[in-house]
Scaffold this motif. Structure first.
Motif, mmCIF file in Angstrom:
data_model
loop_
_atom_site.group_PDB
_atom_site.id
_atom_site.type_symbol
_atom_site.label_atom_id
_atom_site.label_comp_id
_atom_site.label_asym_id
_atom_site.label_seq_id
_atom_site.Cartn_x
_atom_site.Cartn_y
_atom_site.Cartn_z
ATOM 1 N N GLY A 1 0.828 -1.201 0.000
ATOM 2 C CA GLY A 1 0.000 0.000 0.000
ATOM 3 C C GLY A 1 0.860 1.248 0.000
ATOM 4 N N ASN A 2 0.285 2.371 0.375
ATOM 5 C CA ASN A 2 1.073 3.607 0.373
ATOM 6 C C ASN A 2 1.990 3.717 1.590
ATOM 7 O OD1 ASN A 2 -1.520 4.076 1.792
ATOM 8 N ND2 ASN A 2 -0.691 6.114 2.162
ATOM 9 N N HIS A 3 1.667 3.025 2.689
ATOM 10 C CA HIS A 3 2.549 3.017 3.852
ATOM 11 C C HIS A 3 3.705 2.039 3.677
ATOM 12 C CE1 HIS A 3 0.558 5.433 7.102
ATOM 13 N NE2 HIS A 3 -0.421 5.399 6.208
ATOM 14 N N ASP A 4 3.487 0.965 2.935
ATOM 15 C CA ASP A 4 4.515 -0.078 2.777
ATOM 16 C C ASP A 4 4.734 -0.396 1.296
ATOM 17 O OD1 ASP A 4 2.149 -1.373 2.221
ATOM 18 O OD2 ASP A 4 2.394 -2.954 3.717
ATOM 19 N N PHE A 5 4.821 0.655 0.473
ATOM 20 C CA PHE A 5 4.955 0.454 -0.969
ATOM 21 C C PHE A 5 6.230 -0.320 -1.295
ATOM 22 C CE2 PHE A 5 6.795 4.631 -0.019
ATOM 23 C CZ PHE A 5 8.003 4.610 -0.693
ATOM 24 N N HIS A 6 6.232 -0.936 -2.480
ATOM 25 C CA HIS A 6 7.331 -1.802 -2.890
ATOM 26 C C HIS A 6 8.467 -0.975 -3.484
ATOM 27 C CE1 HIS A 6 8.972 -5.084 -5.767
ATOM 28 N NE2 HIS A 6 9.615 -5.105 -4.614
ATOM 29 N N GLU A 7 9.515 -0.767 -2.729
ATOM 30 C CA GLU A 7 10.706 -0.085 -3.206
ATOM 31 C C GLU A 7 11.843 -1.091 -3.312
ATOM 32 O OE1 GLU A 7 12.036 2.844 -0.426
ATOM 33 O OE2 GLU A 7 12.208 1.437 1.239
ATOM 34 N N PRO A 8 12.838 -0.847 -4.163
ATOM 35 C CA PRO A 8 13.964 -1.786 -4.298
ATOM 36 C C PRO A 8 14.660 -2.007 -2.962
ATOM 37 C CG PRO A 8 13.973 -0.174 -6.083
ATOM 38 C CD PRO A 8 12.929 0.270 -5.116
ATOM 39 N N ASP A 9 14.922 -3.253 -2.660
ATOM 40 C CA ASP A 9 15.592 -3.639 -1.415
ATOM 41 C C ASP A 9 14.822 -3.193 -0.173
ATOM 42 O OD1 ASP A 9 17.779 -4.795 -2.809
ATOM 43 O OD2 ASP A 9 18.642 -2.796 -3.076
ATOM 44 N N GLY A 10 13.525 -3.028 -0.326
ATOM 45 C CA GLY A 10 12.688 -2.618 0.804
ATOM 46 C C GLY A 10 12.139 -3.809 1.560
ATOM 47 N N LEU A 11 11.091 -3.577 2.314
ATOM 48 C CA LEU A 11 10.575 -4.622 3.205
ATOM 49 C C LEU A 11 10.046 -5.829 2.445
ATOM 50 C CD1 LEU A 11 7.159 -4.760 3.578
ATOM 51 C CD2 LEU A 11 7.591 -2.474 4.451
ATOM 52 N N TRP A 12 9.492 -5.618 1.237
ATOM 53 C CA TRP A 12 8.951 -6.765 0.496
ATOM 54 C C TRP A 12 10.072 -7.661 -0.021
ATOM 55 C CZ3 TRP A 12 4.033 -7.829 1.141
ATOM 56 C CH2 TRP A 12 3.184 -6.789 1.554
ATOM 57 N N ASP A 13 11.175 -7.055 -0.450
ATOM 58 C CA ASP A 13 12.330 -7.870 -0.847
ATOM 59 C C ASP A 13 12.939 -8.572 0.356
ATOM 60 O OD1 ASP A 13 12.033 -7.168 -3.474
ATOM 61 O OD2 ASP A 13 13.498 -5.531 -3.404
ATOM 62 N N ARG A 14 12.891 -7.926 1.519
ATOM 63 C CA ARG A 14 13.362 -8.584 2.741
ATOM 64 C C ARG A 14 12.493 -9.806 3.049
ATOM 65 N NH1 ARG A 14 13.096 -4.152 7.215
ATOM 66 N NH2 ARG A 14 13.763 -5.902 8.548
ATOM 67 N N LEU A 15 11.178 -9.650 2.889
ATOM 68 C CA LEU A 15 10.271 -10.776 3.142
ATOM 69 C C LEU A 15 10.552 -11.930 2.185
ATOM 70 C CD1 LEU A 15 6.860 -8.961 3.748
ATOM 71 C CD2 LEU A 15 8.112 -10.349 5.404
ATOM 72 N N LEU A 16 10.712 -11.616 0.905
ATOM 73 C CA LEU A 16 10.996 -12.670 -0.063
ATOM 74 C C LEU A 16 12.332 -13.335 0.237
ATOM 75 C CD1 LEU A 16 9.825 -11.041 -3.420
ATOM 76 C CD2 LEU A 16 8.573 -12.630 -1.947
ATOM 77 N N GLY A 17 13.295 -12.541 0.690
ATOM 78 C CA GLY A 17 14.603 -13.088 1.005
ATOM 79 C C GLY A 17 14.582 -14.048 2.175
ATOM 80 N N MET A 18 13.729 -13.771 3.160
ATOM 81 C CA MET A 18 13.662 -14.670 4.318
ATOM 82 C C MET A 18 12.779 -15.881 4.032
ATOM 83 S SD MET A 18 11.068 -12.747 7.026
ATOM 84 C CE MET A 18 12.118 -11.316 7.142
ATOM 85 N N GLY A 19 11.967 -15.802 2.963
ATOM 86 C CA GLY A 19 11.120 -16.927 2.589
ATOM 87 C C GLY A 19 9.745 -16.855 3.220
ATOM 88 N N LEU A 20 8.733 -16.753 2.386
ATOM 89 C CA LEU A 20 7.355 -16.709 2.869
ATOM 90 C C LEU A 20 6.791 -18.128 2.976
ATOM 91 C CD1 LEU A 20 5.912 -13.736 0.787
ATOM 92 C CD2 LEU A 20 6.468 -13.742 3.228
ATOM 93 N N PRO A 21 5.883 -18.366 3.919
ATOM 94 C CA PRO A 21 5.203 -19.667 3.976
ATOM 95 C C PRO A 21 4.449 -19.940 2.673
ATOM 96 C CG PRO A 21 4.745 -18.356 5.948
ATOM 97 C CD PRO A 21 5.418 -17.444 4.982
ATOM 98 N N ASP A 22 4.189 -21.193 2.395
ATOM 99 C CA ASP A 22 3.508 -21.557 1.156
ATOM 100 C C ASP A 22 2.119 -20.935 1.046
ATOM 101 O OD1 ASP A 22 5.688 -23.065 0.428
ATOM 102 O OD2 ASP A 22 4.845 -24.969 1.147
ATOM 103 N N ASN A 23 1.495 -20.638 2.186
ATOM 104 C CA ASN A 23 0.125 -20.116 2.163
ATOM 105 C C ASN A 23 0.062 -18.596 2.125
ATOM 106 O OD1 ASN A 23 1.093 -19.985 4.867
ATOM 107 N ND2 ASN A 23 -1.017 -19.760 5.608
#
Length: 382
Positions: free
Chosen positions: A86-108
């Protein structure tokens, strides 16, 4: 199929008005709401949960804050959780979403960081068409690509987006994150799940804001916050059936009172206790107070409202205060003459004139003197 629509969790939100005791409780309850959403989905037979942006409150959460909502969702492996930025947690390079993908999300748990459609659940009868944000303010409509987004023939198309359906004063050329009112129709969506507005709100039969699952401000106390939506879709052309379900724990309220008597004080106390008689610790109140009370009634206000309700409620934030309106009986309580009476008369004069700080100090001193005089009288008569 059935799904749950939620948004604006804003995990890690900082409530700047809250003290060190209240703040962690409010933050923790936003995490607990995830479990309530999961249990609601199970109880209602939903197979998917759509989180329409602002999972997090800011872009750089601490490691623990980043992981906490993911671990809550992991506890519901039978549900598929679909997230967008969203606008509070938008997808920026090397941001929180890339951190999440790097740590591995559960299958669900699925993070939709690009606009490609994806199956909503294992059955594949419905597809999510996502439109997350890649920056805080996007000029134009983030859902524009939904119209041409490909999905299998006969599949139910469910849009998932974060933004506003109003420009709030901006002209169309510079409007940011503004979603077309007709998007559900032009993109052939069975349902469009929106986030950004913190109260549950119906835009049309196929377009809804879910609101935040745990109210986060006094202005939303009665405006639909603290809820999630159960959406039933029987087919790609069927009109969705949307049911609002309560998910919030805390109750927020604004109130105001003009106090001129003991009856007013008792009425205010009763009204605020009546917000939740069974568990006042669930209640947060922002109270605006004005008026004028005698010393005796001011003591009642301090004891019953400031001290009493201030201890019973989760939070009582008071703006303003009643002025001092002394009566002859008040001054007679200090005796008819002598140093104490003279001090009281001086404080009364200061409490009725001067700047606000002087009046407040004089009123507090007069209350203190009144209590001491009363205690002395009680002791002398014992």
């Amino acid at each position: 199929m059935r799904l749950i629509h939620t948004s604006d969790w804003q995990i890690g939100k900082v409530f700047r008005f809250a003290d060190d005791e209240v703040l962690p409780v409010l933050q923790q309850e936003r995490l607990e709401a995830i479990g309530r959403i999961g249990r609601l989905a199970r109880a209602q037979g939903a197979s998917a949960v759509l989180v329409a942006g602002d999972v997090y409150d800011h872009l750089r959460p601490a490691e623990r804050t980043l992981r906490q909502p993911i671990e809550r969702m992991r506890q519901f492996p039978d549900l598929r959780w679909h997230l967008i930025p969203g606008n509070h947690d938008f997808h920026e390079p090397d941001g929180l979403w890339d951190r999440l993908l790097g740590m591995g999300l559960p299958d669900n748990v699925v993070a939709h960081l690009t606009p490609e459609p994806a199956p909503l659940d294992a059955a594949g009868d419905a597809w999510v068409v996502p439109a997350g944000l890649g920056r805080r303010h996007l000029i134009g409509d983030p859902t524009a690509a939904m119209d041409a987004a490909p999905t299998p023939e006969g599949a139910i198309r469910v849009g998932l987006a974060h933004g506003s359906v109003r420009t709030f004063g901006s002209d169309d050329a510079t409007a940011r994150n503004v979603i077309a009112l007709e998007r559900a129709r032009t993109a052939d969506l069975g349902y469009l799940a929106l986030g950004d507005w913190h109260g549950a709100l119906r835009i049309d039969a196929r377009t809804w804001y879910s609101g935040t699952p745990e109210i986060d401000g006094f202005d939303l106390g009665g405006a639909g916050g603290g809820q999630a939506l159960l959406v039933s879709l029987d087919g790609p052309r069927a009109e969705p059936v949307v049911t609002v379900h309560d998910t919030g724990r805390f109750r927020w309220a604004r109130d105001q009172a003009v106090l001129t008597s003991a009856e007013d004080v008792r009425g205010l106390e009763a009204r605020l206790r009546g917000i939740d008689r069974d568990d006042p610790s669930r209640v947060l109140v922002r109270l605006a107070v004005s008026g004028a009370l005698t010393l005796t009634d001011l003591e009642l206000y301090q004891a019953q409202v400031v001290a009493g309700l201030g201890s019973a409620l989760r939070l009582l934030r008071i703006d303003g205060a009643p002025d001092l309106a002394t009566s002859p009986d008040d001054l007679d309580g200090f005796g008819m003459a002598g140093a104490v009476r003279a001090a009281a008369e001086s404080l009364v004069a200061q409490a009725g004139a001067g700047d606000a700080q002087t009046r407040d100090v004089a009123t507090a001193a007069l209350q203190r003197l009144h209590l001491l005089a009363r205690d002395v009288r009680a002791g002398g008569g014992a």
